[in-house]
Enzyme design. Sequence first.
Site, PDB file in Angstrom:
ATOM      1  CD  GLU A 120      47.773  54.972  28.585  1.00  0.00           C
ATOM      2  OE1 GLU A 120      47.341  53.826  28.506  1.00  0.00           O
ATOM      3  OE2 GLU A 120      47.757  55.769  27.630  1.00  0.00           O
ATOM      4  CE  LYS A 122      51.234  48.262  35.420  1.00  0.00           C
ATOM      5  NZ  LYS A 122      50.422  47.364  36.208  1.00  0.00           N
ATOM      6  CG  ASP A 124      46.140  47.720  41.368  1.00  0.00           C
ATOM      7  OD1 ASP A 124      46.435  46.710  40.705  1.00  0.00           O
ATOM      8  OD2 ASP A 124      46.398  47.843  42.579  1.00  0.00           O
ATOM      9  CE1 TYR A 225      45.636  48.163  28.664  1.00  0.00           C
ATOM     10  CE2 TYR A 225      44.237  48.847  30.489  1.00  0.00           C
ATOM     11  CZ  TYR A 225      45.007  47.886  29.855  1.00  0.00           C
ATOM     12  OH  TYR A 225      45.125  46.645  30.410  1.00  0.00           O
ATOM     13  CE  LYS A 313      54.250  47.098  39.026  1.00  0.00           C
ATOM     14  NZ  LYS A 313      53.209  46.385  39.672  1.00  0.00           N
ATOM     15  CB  CYS A 403      41.449  23.022  56.493  1.00  0.00           C
ATOM     16  SG  CYS A 403      41.795  24.257  57.769  1.00  0.00           S
ATOM     17  CB  CYS A 406      40.552  21.475  61.181  1.00  0.00           C
ATOM     18  SG  CYS A 406      39.589  21.933  59.728  1.00  0.00           S
ATOM     19  CB  CYS A 421      38.605  25.592  56.327  1.00  0.00           C
ATOM     20  SG  CYS A 421      38.149  24.421  57.614  1.00  0.00           S
ATOM     21  CB  CYS A 426      38.398  25.077  61.292  1.00  0.00           C
ATOM     22  SG  CYS A 426      40.075  25.520  60.884  1.00  0.00           S
TER      23      CYS A 426
END
Length: 681
Positions: A120, A122, A124, A225, A313, A403, A406, A421, A426
Amino acid sequence: MPKKKDDSPKTLSEKEAKQLIDKLSVEIRHHQYLYYVKNEPKISDFDFDQMFRRLQDLEEAFPDLKDPASPTLVVGSDLDKDFEKFQHKLPVLSLINTYNDEELLDWVNKTDPEGLYSVEWKIDGASIVLYYENGMLQNGVTRGSGGIGDDVTDNIRTIRNIPLRLPEPITIYLRGEVFMTFKDFEEFNELSSGKYANPRNLSAGSIKQKNSADTAKRPLRIFTYDATFPDIAKKFRTHQEILTKLDKLTFPVPPDTVFVTGSKMAKTIQDFKKKKEKLGFPTDGLVVKLNDVSKRDALGYTSHSPRWARAYKFDAVMKESKIVDITYAVGRTGKITPRAEIEPVSLAGTTVTFATLHNQDYIDELGVGIGAVVRVAKRGEIIPAVEEVVTPGKDVFKIPDRCPSCKTKTIKKEGLVDLFCPNPDCPDRVKNGIIFYCQRKQMDIEGLGDKQIEFLYDHDYIKSVADLYDLKDKKEKLMEEEGFGEKSVAIILGGIEQSKQKDFRFVLPSIGLPELGHKVTELLIEHGIDSMDEILAISKDKNRIDSLLEIPGIGPSTVLAFQENFSDKRILKLIDRLKKAGLKMKADPVKVADQQPFAGQSWCVTGSFENFQPRDKAMDLIVYYGGRKVSAVSSKTTHLLAGPGAGSKLEKANELGIAVYDENQFLELLKSHKIDFKNPK
Ligand code: IVH
């Protein structure tokens, strides 16, 4: 549509109201199921909205009759709150990965070569566990650590294809993935000025909104699933039976699932890979699971994963490397993205020296720190990411609360997992804002790339985009700088000068104001708000600001941003300087023909066409000959041009009695006006 008098909730007795509420709830749930789960709507959006509003009205008039599983609850609540922790009732395991056919087949052959396996998609997205007791959704919980997750039930209830009540009073725990289709992601992201990197991040952020009304605005969906039925042990002999049961219980299950033995596995994977290109939702691979439940039980689990399943994968060009440091990028919106500096590895043809770690949640989930050995991969996107941890390294990394550019204290924004930030001055934010302004998709200023802009900023030539237009006064000095010869300075100054010819359609989104990207700009112009003066006038008038909500495609968050942007003195000053520099502050009039047969008409276009590809070509023609283009069908629309694939717009047009033309009829119409569509005059 005017309401009939006897339709008003006030004229109903409580008993009648109860009957009507029940009837409407059942009908609405049924149509939601057909729409979101089966993908086969049987009524128009318009009819659905009417039914939905009717139920809302009734529930408002008779609050005591409101069902705790009412479909209207998916609108969400405005209450902010932190998530409670939820102890999962079962360990929420993950999967062991494989990266190629050989690894997967190796596992199949060792496990059960003759056995049947499900293959099946996968998905994401964001992993979620749903707990139903007696057929009612009780809790929706994030995976969290696998033992304890965040209780995000209020948000989960807003997801349209998650049933709140099941057709039978069953107790069931399910796992699923919350995701967004590519189409929905693009539309949503466009309206958010492209601030989201990919559907997965947006989905994950969406289920963690503190305010469920915000989650409700996001086009989330789920595929389930896996499920356990604590009350009816041993009833299901196979995964296939479980999936069939889920389907019967009105849960959406991933499409395309097949059941094959080891000998067909390689061919099956090829078939899936071919299908992937056309798939409408994000997937990062396949999941292969042994079908037989008793065989699964015999194999058991490792501490983290079942022994009876593997992930496969896709495009897993993964490389192992070591994190030597973790640094950050501060984007123009202030978003701080941590990235791992890694020992260089070659990946899909390039040498990779850093990989994104997305945000603190992602770091926590991986449990990663400096010194960790990790696997990095390039997904569909350009920037490689840390995907897996081989050895965790030192302590789990914590992004400092200041940050990096800055040193201002960072903030979390409502519903986003990232740190920001807040300082508009900045240096990194400003530099990235100027880089954005000069990009090809924006003002397209030649000669000004990231490096040049950084140099100009660091050497005090420019501190804002408005300063670009004063750069010509510093030409002589600039030509003395290394890397800025006469020729390149001429190109840069020429590019800046050229940008003054850019239509307001580009000027406005290039400034980079929140929620004010190309799409919103187009919508405003389409509705006659075609100049900065007009925008500023609206921003000073509360009623006019609110009336922006009437524009289909513009929602409350855009309106709020509109109000904030144009009352900010710094922004107003910047706009003023850009205006004085000579930038276009009014949209160019669209070129029109001498004859205007479509004058006074409002056209919407939907579906696809043989002679007009992309279909904007048909729109341009209509506008050229005097028509107005609109992006949604409403009572003000006079014509709809509908090609194959037309969906809800066509239904709505029919509903409203709007003139509908197919491609041939449209060609005939053009002919009758003596318009040669290939050669408009
Ligand atoms: S089965 C015990 N099936 O992938 C079995 N997982 O790396 C648990 N996922 O956490 C998972 N699509 O979030 C399974 N069809 C699918 C899936 C799937 C996506 C996710 C899930 C899980 C992760 C494992």
